[in-house]
Design an enzyme around this catalytic site. Structure first.
Site, short mmCIF file in Angstrom:
data_model
loop_
_atom_site.label_atom_id
_atom_site.label_comp_id
_atom_site.label_asym_id
_atom_site.label_seq_id
_atom_site.Cartn_x
_atom_site.Cartn_y
_atom_site.Cartn_z
N GLN A 33 24.34 24.73 12.04
CA GLN A 33 25.11 25.18 10.88
C GLN A 33 24.19 25.44 9.68
O GLN A 33 24.36 26.40 8.94
CB GLN A 33 26.17 24.13 10.51
CG GLN A 33 27.35 24.12 11.47
CD GLN A 33 28.26 22.93 11.21
OE1 GLN A 33 27.79 21.79 11.16
NE2 GLN A 33 29.56 23.19 11.06
N TYR A 34 23.21 24.54 9.52
CA TYR A 34 22.24 24.72 8.43
C TYR A 34 21.48 26.03 8.62
O TYR A 34 21.33 26.83 7.69
CB TYR A 34 21.29 23.52 8.39
CG TYR A 34 20.23 23.62 7.31
CD1 TYR A 34 20.47 23.09 6.04
CD2 TYR A 34 19.01 24.23 7.55
CE1 TYR A 34 19.51 23.18 5.04
CE2 TYR A 34 18.05 24.32 6.57
CZ TYR A 34 18.29 23.80 5.31
OH TYR A 34 17.34 23.89 4.33
N ASP A 35 21.01 26.26 9.84
CA ASP A 35 20.26 27.48 10.13
C ASP A 35 21.09 28.72 9.83
O ASP A 35 20.58 29.72 9.32
CB ASP A 35 19.82 27.51 11.60
CG ASP A 35 18.64 26.59 11.83
OD1 ASP A 35 18.03 26.16 10.83
OD2 ASP A 35 18.35 26.27 13.00
N SER A 80 -3.72 4.51 -14.23
CA SER A 80 -3.64 3.70 -13.01
C SER A 80 -3.12 2.32 -13.42
O SER A 80 -2.84 2.09 -14.59
CB SER A 80 -5.00 3.61 -12.34
OG SER A 80 -5.96 3.22 -13.30
N LEU A 81 -3.01 1.43 -12.47
CA LEU A 81 -2.38 0.13 -12.73
C LEU A 81 -3.36 -1.02 -12.59
O LEU A 81 -4.29 -0.96 -11.77
CB LEU A 81 -1.23 -0.09 -11.74
CG LEU A 81 -0.10 0.93 -11.80
CD1 LEU A 81 0.81 0.79 -10.60
CD2 LEU A 81 0.70 0.74 -13.09
N ARG A 134 -3.40 13.88 -9.44
CA ARG A 134 -3.82 13.00 -10.53
C ARG A 134 -5.26 13.32 -10.97
O ARG A 134 -5.58 13.27 -12.15
CB ARG A 134 -3.71 11.54 -10.09
CG ARG A 134 -4.18 10.58 -11.15
CD ARG A 134 -3.95 9.13 -10.74
NE ARG A 134 -4.40 8.26 -11.79
CZ ARG A 134 -5.66 7.90 -11.97
NH1 ARG A 134 -6.58 8.33 -11.13
NH2 ARG A 134 -6.00 7.13 -12.97
N GLU A 171 4.81 9.69 -5.98
CA GLU A 171 3.84 9.63 -4.90
C GLU A 171 4.20 10.63 -3.80
O GLU A 171 5.35 10.65 -3.33
CB GLU A 171 3.82 8.20 -4.32
CG GLU A 171 2.55 7.84 -3.60
CD GLU A 171 1.44 7.36 -4.56
OE1 GLU A 171 1.62 7.45 -5.80
OE2 GLU A 171 0.41 6.90 -4.04
N LYS A 289 7.41 -3.14 -13.12
CA LYS A 289 7.37 -2.49 -14.44
C LYS A 289 8.42 -3.13 -15.33
O LYS A 289 9.57 -3.33 -14.89
CB LYS A 289 7.68 -1.00 -14.29
CG LYS A 289 6.64 -0.27 -13.46
CD LYS A 289 7.04 1.15 -13.11
CE LYS A 289 5.93 1.79 -12.26
NZ LYS A 289 6.35 3.03 -11.61
N LYS A 313 -1.04 -6.61 -4.97
CA LYS A 313 -1.58 -6.14 -3.70
C LYS A 313 -1.18 -7.09 -2.59
O LYS A 313 -1.13 -8.30 -2.78
CB LYS A 313 -3.11 -6.08 -3.77
CG LYS A 313 -3.62 -5.07 -4.79
CD LYS A 313 -3.27 -3.67 -4.37
CE LYS A 313 -3.89 -2.64 -5.28
NZ LYS A 313 -4.85 -1.80 -4.66
N CYS A 407 -36.98 -9.33 22.97
CA CYS A 407 -36.40 -8.26 22.16
C CYS A 407 -35.75 -7.22 23.08
O CYS A 407 -36.39 -6.74 24.01
CB CYS A 407 -37.49 -7.61 21.31
SG CYS A 407 -36.94 -6.10 20.48
N CYS A 410 -38.03 -3.95 22.95
CA CYS A 410 -39.43 -3.82 23.38
C CYS A 410 -39.88 -4.98 24.26
O CYS A 410 -41.03 -5.04 24.67
CB CYS A 410 -40.35 -3.72 22.17
SG CYS A 410 -40.54 -5.27 21.27
N CYS A 431 -42.83 -2.55 18.50
CA CYS A 431 -41.41 -2.45 18.85
C CYS A 431 -40.85 -1.13 18.33
O CYS A 431 -40.90 -0.86 17.13
CB CYS A 431 -40.65 -3.62 18.25
SG CYS A 431 -38.86 -3.49 18.43
C1 9MJ Z 1 3.37 3.80 -6.11
N1 9MJ Z 1 2.14 4.15 -5.72
O1 9MJ Z 1 4.27 3.66 -5.31
C2 9MJ Z 1 3.33 3.67 -9.59
N2 9MJ Z 1 3.60 3.62 -7.50
O2 9MJ Z 1 3.37 3.76 -12.00
C3 9MJ Z 1 4.75 3.18 -8.10
N3 9MJ Z 1 2.74 3.91 -8.45
C4 9MJ Z 1 2.73 3.92 -10.88
N4 9MJ Z 1 4.57 3.22 -9.41
C5 9MJ Z 1 2.53 4.08 -12.99
N5 9MJ Z 1 5.86 2.80 -7.44
C6 9MJ Z 1 1.33 4.45 -12.46
C7 9MJ Z 1 1.46 4.36 -11.10
#
Ligand code: 9MJ
Length: 672
Positions: A33-35, A80-81, A134, A171, A289, A313, A407, A410, A431
């Site tokens: 249907q989409y097609d 960056s964070l 970025r 992302e 955040k 992390k 060794c 050698c 050697c």
């Molecule tokens: C990632 N990589 O999923 C941020 N990020 O916010 C999320 N990265 C970010 N937020 C501010 N969920 C700078 C990076």
């Protein structure tokens, strides 16, 4: 409906079903249907080409590759964070913010940290006009042609009320499923597999031809914004802004949540860690955040990252694999290093098949044996390591590892250094492994710095026995080199030219290039500066060697032993006869010209660059007399940190006081 209305209606329907399919993962119509809808649109547009606009779903994939990428400066930098590695870091993050802003509302948006690439999407009057990577945060690359192929990214925002200029950030990533399928295809085509979804996504965006990106099927989640028209009434909470983006058709991460305080962050973490293996995408942590946007402005940024957000992390990934063998590598000075050969396994985003085991003590301590199932760990960009065996999987009679007595390269006797974990091949330059490493060292950047003589070429030269000792490099001819495999005449000429150039060196580089055990760049420099001539170094005894900064008894012994070996002296002779040279010491008597020659100097306080003993030796090399107490005869006081009564006395007597930095500048070693 006229064709124009029909076209608009079809585009809306297609966008709606795209969203249901790619974002909600909940299609309302069948593929057929989409097609049919899509083909209807194609037919109408073909009949009315003047009605084709860039936001039409038929216009996602351009059919011409780009000539190159264009750099774009971001209207608002992409930051960056900061990182947190445990709950305590998160508590400190919250505490620090509460200190800056006691009334802070500690509600957070918690989101999986996608392992892909950050992208800025610019919408003008609701139409996607530009997509940029970025890059370094202030300038990225225009990848609009590839981003347009991502079906979940709207070419036109839906709904109403968007600002005239809206930049959203998020992302771009590849789902695990798409990644596995892509790698399967790569292997079928005899092409290289991608190490991880992040690399696959990056490799896809780097393509000039959008038809490749279209096939690869990337995904996108929005998690931020850049420039937005001033007159847009921004909601008060981060999560409300993201919800608004969702209303406009932008994909948002369904696994994000709003959580309360440090405890809420911890609960979310525990839950996501359990969910991680079943998520359809790779993540490397969680981003938290501060939800209240007014607070973002008050908390602001550090030099590197916003204070109102932090990335926690996940711990290093660990996997199990089989230890196939423990092989021995022979280094330049004959040290034997055991290396684990592993059944290849993906860990922390790379395929690992080797890992160093350092030495026998390490193997004994970990008790790893060939045939074991072992735990392999890789954290961030760190080199993979074997953590230890999985004892429950050990087969009976798994043999204990032993260092070889001969060794492997050698067959010379292997000697264990007393008091050390090091086993060494006693073959020296007999050697082949040691010889190759020594030759590689000889031409390396801090030694003779011969361009074009790479590691592989040296192995070829050594195997063909064209070069046995360093002086043989200087006898190489263009013909000899050009006869080697994979070596064109022009490259051969360049190498010979580079070798010729390298004959002009310095005494310090020459000493370093000899590869005397434990004589590095700095020690070589000190030896050259102290003794001035090679002849004096060759004939120096223990007592005069330890007077050189950085030289202790062991290094002194290594130096003395080295210059007692007839074969080493022969190589040195050969080098000099080949024309290797360095400036005449008569013209570089820096010592006598040194500002410290004949001066009385006192050292006090803590020095950053080395011990006071080393500084004393160095000053003496420069002709100074170093004494322990300040008097009217003192010329200089060199004062390190926390200098006390000597400094006061020097000041009282009008003695010139130098900081460590000033002193280093005067002798010209302030930057190494
Ligand atoms: C990632 N990589 O999923 C941020 N990020 O916010 C999320 N990265 C970010 N937020 C501010 N969920 C700078 C990076």
């Amino acid at each position: 409906m006229n064709p124009s209305e029909q076209i608009l209606h079809l585009r809306e329907q297609i966008a709606h079903h795209n969203y249901a399919y790619y974002v909600e993962d909940n299609p309302r119509i069948s593929d057929a249907q989409y097609d049919a809808l899509y083909q209807q649109l194609v037919a109408l547009e073909q009949a009315n080409p003047e009605l084709i606009t860039s936001d039409s779903p038929t216009q996602r994939v351009g059919d011409q590759p780009l000539a190159g990428f264009v750099s774009v400066k971001h209207a608002v930098p992409m930051f960056s964070l900061g990182n947190a590695f445990n709950q305590e870091d998160l508590e400190n993050f919250q505490k620090a913010n509460l200190k800056l802003l006691p009334s802070l509302n500690t509600t957070y948006s918690a989101e999986p940290k996608m392992d892909g690439l950050a992208i800025n999407l610019r919408y003008q009057d609701g139409l996607l006009t530009q997509a940029t990577t970025r890059g370094d945060g202030s300038t990225g690359e225009d990848v609009t042609h590839n981003i347009r192929t991502i079906q979940s990214i709207p070419l036109k925002l839906s709904g109403t009320g968007w600002p005239a200029v809206l930049e959203v950030r998020g992302e771009v990533f590849m789902s695990k499923k798409t990644f596995n399928r892509l790698n399967q295809q790569q292997l079928e085509k005899d092409e290289k597999a991608f190490a991880n979804p992040r690399n696959a996504a990056a490799g896809t965006l780097r393509q000039l031809d959008p038809r490749i990106a279209a096939k690869r099927q990337l995904s996108f989640y929005v998690y931020g914004w850049g420039e937005i028209s001033d007159n847009w009434p921004m909601p008060s909470r981060y999560s409300y802004v993201i919800e608004q983006f969702k209303q406009w058709g932008l994909p948002t991460n369904p696994d994000a949540e709003v959580v309360e305080g440090a405890l809420g962050m911890q609960t979310y973490y525990d839950a996501l860690l359990l969910k991680r293996p079943n998520l359809p995408y790779e993540i490397d942590g969680i981003v938290y955040k501060v939800n209240d946007i007014a607070s973002h402005k008050i908390l602001g940024f550090t030099a590197k990252a916003p204070r109102w957000a932090i990335a926690r992390k996940f711990p290093a990934e660990e996997v199990w694999t089989e230890l196939l063998d423990i092989e021995i590598q022979v280094g330049r000075t004959g040290a034997l290093t055991p290396v684990a050969r592993l059944k290849p396994v993906a860990v922390g985003g790379v395929i690992v098949s080797n890992a160093t085991l350092h030495n026998l003590d390490e193997i004994t301590r970990k008790d790893v044996r060939v045939g074991d199932t072992v735990i392999v760990r890789r954290a961030g960009d760190v080199i993979p390591e074997v953590v230890g065996p999985v004892l429950s999987q050990r087969t009976e009679n798994a043999p204990l590892f032993e260092m070889p007595q001969a060794c492997p390269e050698c067959d010379s006797e292997v000697i264990k250094e007393h008091d050390k974990a090091v086993y060494r091949c006693s073959g020296g330059l007999y050697c082949p492994a040691q010889r190759k490493r020594a030759l590689q060292h000889f031409v390396s950047r801090k030694a003779f710095d011969i361009q074009g003589l790479g590691d592989k070429l040296i192995v070829q030269l050594a195997d063909a026995e064209l070069v046995k000792h360093p002086d043989d490099f200087f006898k190489l001819t263009v013909e000899q080199l050009a006869n080697l495999e994979r070596m064109a005449e022009k490259s051969a000429r360049n190498v010979v030219e580079a070798i010729e150039q390298a004959k002009h060196t310095t005494l310090a580089r020459f000493i370093y290039s000899l590869g005397i055990p434990e004589v590095g760049e700095v020690t070589a420099k000190n030896l050259a500066q102290h003794f001035i001539t090679l002849a004096k170094i060759e004939s120096a005894d223990q007592a005069s060697l330890v007077a050189v900064p950085d030289v202790g008894e062991i290094v002194a012994e290594n130096i003395e032993t080295f210059f007692k070996q007839a074969h080493n002296l022969e190589v040195i002779q050969g080098l000099i006869e080949s024309g290797v040279n360095w400036p005449d010491p008569e013209t570089q008597k820096v010592d006598e010209a040194s500002p410290f020659n004949g001066k009385v100097v006192v050292l006090t306080g803590t020095l950053q660059q080395g011990s006071r003993t080393d500084a004393k030796k160095q000053l003496e090399t420069l002709g100074a007399k170093v004494t322990g107490s300040i008097s009217a005869k003192t010329d200089y006081l060199i004062a390190g940190e926390n200098a006390g009564s000597k400094l006061t006395k020097a000041q009282a007597l009008g003695v010139t006081v130098l900081t460590e930095q000033q002193w280093l500048e005067m002798i010209g070693t302030d930057n190494g």
